[in-house]
Design a protein around this motif. Structure first.
Motif, PDB file in Angstrom:
ATOM      1  N   MET A  77       0.832  -1.212   0.000  1.00 21.84           N
ATOM      2  CA  MET A  77       0.000   0.000   0.000  1.00 21.84           C
ATOM      3  C   MET A  77       0.865   1.259   0.000  1.00 21.84           C
ATOM      4  SD  MET A  77      -2.905   0.872   2.863  1.00 21.84           S
ATOM      5  CE  MET A  77      -3.464  -0.798   2.966  1.00 21.84           C
ATOM      6  N   PHE A  78       1.964   1.217   0.822  1.00 21.94           N
ATOM      7  CA  PHE A  78       2.803   2.423   0.953  1.00 21.94           C
ATOM      8  C   PHE A  78       4.048   2.369   0.066  1.00 21.94           C
ATOM      9  CE2 PHE A  78       0.140   2.768   4.633  1.00 21.94           C
ATOM     10  CZ  PHE A  78      -0.003   4.136   4.855  1.00 21.94           C
TER      11      PHE A  78
ATOM     12  N   VAL B  97       6.389   8.728   9.181  1.00 22.63           N
ATOM     13  CA  VAL B  97       6.928   8.646   7.837  1.00 22.63           C
ATOM     14  C   VAL B  97       5.821   8.308   6.835  1.00 22.63           C
ATOM     15  CG1 VAL B  97       7.578   6.194   7.833  1.00 22.63           C
ATOM     16  CG2 VAL B  97       8.948   7.820   6.534  1.00 22.63           C
ATOM     17  N   LEU B  98       4.745   7.737   7.389  1.00 19.05           N
ATOM     18  CA  LEU B  98       3.612   7.350   6.533  1.00 19.05           C
ATOM     19  C   LEU B  98       2.528   8.433   6.481  1.00 19.05           C
ATOM     20  CD1 LEU B  98       3.278   3.624   7.740  1.00 19.05           C
ATOM     21  CD2 LEU B  98       4.572   4.502   5.791  1.00 19.05           C
ATOM     22  N   VAL B  99       2.786   9.542   7.166  1.00 22.12           N
ATOM     23  CA  VAL B  99       1.775  10.605   7.259  1.00 22.12           C
ATOM     24  C   VAL B  99       2.208  11.774   6.376  1.00 22.12           C
ATOM     25  CG1 VAL B  99       0.687  12.245   8.864  1.00 22.12           C
ATOM     26  CG2 VAL B  99       1.168   9.892   9.601  1.00 22.12           C
ATOM     27  N   PRO B 100       1.292  12.417   5.656  1.00 20.84           N
ATOM     28  CA  PRO B 100       1.673  13.567   4.830  1.00 20.84           C
ATOM     29  C   PRO B 100       2.316  14.639   5.686  1.00 20.84           C
ATOM     30  CG  PRO B 100      -0.608  12.940   4.395  1.00 20.84           C
ATOM     31  CD  PRO B 100      -0.156  12.138   5.552  1.00 20.84           C
TER      32      PRO B 100
ATOM     33  N   VAL C  13       0.775   8.849   3.098  1.00 22.43           N
ATOM     34  CA  VAL C  13       1.675   9.198   1.994  1.00 22.43           C
ATOM     35  C   VAL C  13       2.554   8.011   1.642  1.00 22.43           C
ATOM     36  CG1 VAL C  13       3.396  10.224   3.555  1.00 22.43           C
ATOM     37  CG2 VAL C  13       3.333  10.934   1.153  1.00 22.43           C
ATOM     38  N   ARG C  14       2.669   7.762   0.344  1.00 19.11           N
ATOM     39  CA  ARG C  14       3.513   6.669  -0.115  1.00 19.11           C
ATOM     40  C   ARG C  14       4.975   7.123  -0.161  1.00 19.11           C
ATOM     41  NH1 ARG C  14      -1.034   3.863  -2.301  1.00 19.11           N
ATOM     42  NH2 ARG C  14      -1.981   5.393  -3.707  1.00 19.11           N
TER      43      ARG C  14
ATOM     44  N   PHE D 119      -2.714   9.690  -0.262  1.00 18.45           N
ATOM     45  CA  PHE D 119      -3.964   8.959  -0.468  1.00 18.45           C
ATOM     46  C   PHE D 119      -4.697   8.858   0.857  1.00 18.45           C
ATOM     47  CE2 PHE D 119      -2.733   4.691   1.169  1.00 18.45           C
ATOM     48  CZ  PHE D 119      -1.368   4.900   1.345  1.00 18.45           C
ATOM     49  N   SER D 120      -5.930   8.345   0.780  1.00 21.12           N
ATOM     50  CA  SER D 120      -6.770   8.305   1.987  1.00 21.12           C
ATOM     51  C   SER D 120      -6.825   6.903   2.558  1.00 21.12           C
ATOM     52  CB  SER D 120      -8.193   8.734   1.650  1.00 21.12           C
ATOM     53  OG  SER D 120      -8.213  10.069   1.233  1.00 21.12           O
TER      54      SER D 120
END
Lengths: 131, 393
Positions: B41-42, B56-59, B91-92, B98-99
């Protein structure tokens, strides 16, 4: 020979009054109670009829239709429309169709006689359609 | 089934086989585990994420906020289920945002507090939801637009109807004025002509005759004006009586028989047991007389007029049918107008059916004309209340 006036009116009393008003003048009167009778008289006495006085509101063939038939068969015969109902539009239509006068009842003797004399003067002595 | 001690490998397999992303974060916010679905997904490899802060996975714009939420959650860790329709930004690795929807489950592993996060990508769902919302809005706009169009069409229709009513009224007034002109100017002309003749008359008998004629014409004008004014306005319906329409019809027929041409037609009628009606007998008789006389005039020689009475629920119908030629379609709506007439001068001035309608209307009734074989006039009157009739079972 006296001039002939054809009266087309469904009411005998109206015909009687017109006859009275024209009595003592140069005009003699022929009466028709409906358009068919008027057309018959016109056919038989075409040469002698100088003026037609026509009512508007009549049962069966109305004055408007009657004028149209007479104009078609006898285009030069002067027609006076004599009506109880003054209607400007109708008057204009009649005058456009060749009617020589549009008179509203009640009309006094002098005026009617003058109108008939004026109409008779317009009548040509020779009408090729009437032969 | 007894709980089985599933081997660690089997559990790992199950976790990696899950279609949802699974992420385990320690109390300090560092990633300690991610399953394959989450990595996909990421778009990360496992070793790129392990030991990294979960942010790190958050915008970038949400990082601070997320940290605060995480600390707050750490202070009071309570499970948060998925499916609350609440989505967050993610965030990728390549920065694409993305949501996601996130479920949180606090747990303890070997005495250390951890949080298991279950994450699903709801980008597609959000997109569909957005499309649905837009479609919904579009539909609402369409409905609003269509409703507006219908409202405008309805308003236009009402205007056209109003104009038609006005033109019908004007036409009726035209008929009325024309009729008044005809019915008054003609006898006036006769009075004038006769008076002119009177001026020239020398014979006394002639003078008397002319005088009589003038009086007759004056009476005719007076009668027309009386008829018109009597029935032109709604009259009071005080002093009504209970009337048997059989009596009214009988009296009207008797009057018709006294008029001309009535001997040329057959009037067929028998009394019928019907309810009585409240009304004024003289007016009702006048109405029936006018309708029957009209039928006589329409039928001509060898005519047959049939009169019937029929009781309905709360009313009584009187039907008068002739076997005449019927009324042309274009005249049917005008037969009740004042002065509308296709008949000759001897058959009245064109007020007969107008008077009928006025009388029927002031009695709370209704009149209809239908043409089939001949013409049928149906006069409907409200019946007296049953209690007044002393009805027996």
């Amino acid at each position: 020979m006296k001039h002939q006036v054809l009266i087309l009116d469904d009411e005998p009393d109206v015909r009687k009054v017109i006859r009275q008003q024209l009595s003592g003048t140069q005009f003699e009167v022929l009466e028709a109670a409906h358009a068919e009778q008027a057309m018959d008289l016109l056919r038989d006495y075409a040469l002698f009829i100088d003026v037609i006085i026509c009512d508007v509101r009549m049962p069966g063939i109305s004055g408007v239709e009657a004028v149209s038939y007479i104009r078609e068969a006898h285009p030069t015969k002067p027609i006076i429309v004599l009506t109880g109902h003054p209607d400007l539009d109708l008057a204009v239509d009649f005058m456009k169709s060749g009617v020589v006068d549009y008179i509203v009842k009640p009309v006094e003797k002098d005026k009617l006689v003058a109108a008939v004399e004026k109409a008779a003067a317009k009548h040509q002595t020779f009408d090729p359609h009437d032969v | 089934m007894a709980t089985r001690d599933l081997g660690e490998n089997l559990l790992r397999l199950a976790v990696h086989a899950s279609p949802s992303g699974i992420l385990i974060v320690d109390a300090g916010g560092e990633i300690v585990f991610a399953n394959e679905a989450l990595l996909g997904m990421f778009d990360y490899e496992l070793d790129e994420l392990l030991g990294q802060p979960v942010e790190v996975l958050v915008p970038p714009v949400d990082v601070e906020l997320h940290r605060k939420h995480r600390e707050k959650f750490g202070a009071r860790p309570v499970p948060r289920a998925m499916g609350r329709r609440e989505s967050f930004g993610a965030v990728r690795k390549d920065g694409e945002e993305f949501s996601v929807e996130i479920g949180l489950r606090p747990t303890e592993v070997e005495g250390e507090r951890m949080v298991v996060a279950t994450i699903i990508d709801v980008t597609e769902r959000r997109r569909i939801e957005e499309r649905l919302r837009r479609y919904d809005e579009h539909l609402e706009e369409l409905i609003e637009q269509r409703t507006q169009e219908l409202r405008e069409a309805q308003a236009q229709k009402e205007q056209v109807v109003e104009r038609l009513i006005q033109s019908e009224k004007l036409a009726a007034i035209g008929t009325l004025v024309s009729g008044i002109g005809h019915e008054i100017n003609n006898p006036l002309y006769m009075i004038l002509g006769t008076a002119e003749a009177l001026q020239d008359a020398t014979d006394v008998d002639d003078c008397r005759q002319f005088g009589t004629e003038i009086i007759e014409h004056c009476r005719k004008i007076s009668g027309t004006v009386t008829n018109l004014s009597r029935y032109a306005r709604p009259g009071s319906m005080d002093n009504t009586q209970t009337v048997d329409l059989n009596d009214v019809v009988e009296a009207a027929i008797e009057s018709v028989h006294r008029t001309k041409r009535s001997d040329e037609v057959d009037i067929v009628w028998t009394r019928q047991p019907v309810a009585e009606v409240p009304g004024r007998p003289d007016e009702l008789q006048q109405a029936l007389f006018n309708v029957i006389r009209n039928a006589v005039q329409a039928s001509g020689e060898h005519g047959v007029i049939r009169i019937g009475l029929e009781e309905r629920d709360d009313s009584v119908d009187v039907m008068v049918r002739d076997n005449g030629p019927g009324i042309p379609e274009e005249h049917r709506s005008k037969v009740f107008d004042p002065f509308f007439s296709t008949k000759g001068p001897d058959d009245g001035e064109g007020l007969g059916l107008y008077i009928v309608r006025q009388i029927v209307s002031r009695h709370g009734g209704d009149i209809q004309v239908t043409c089939g074989e001949g013409t049928t006039f149906t006069l409907r009157f409200p019946a007296s209340p049953k209690t007044d009739r002393g009805e027996t079972s």
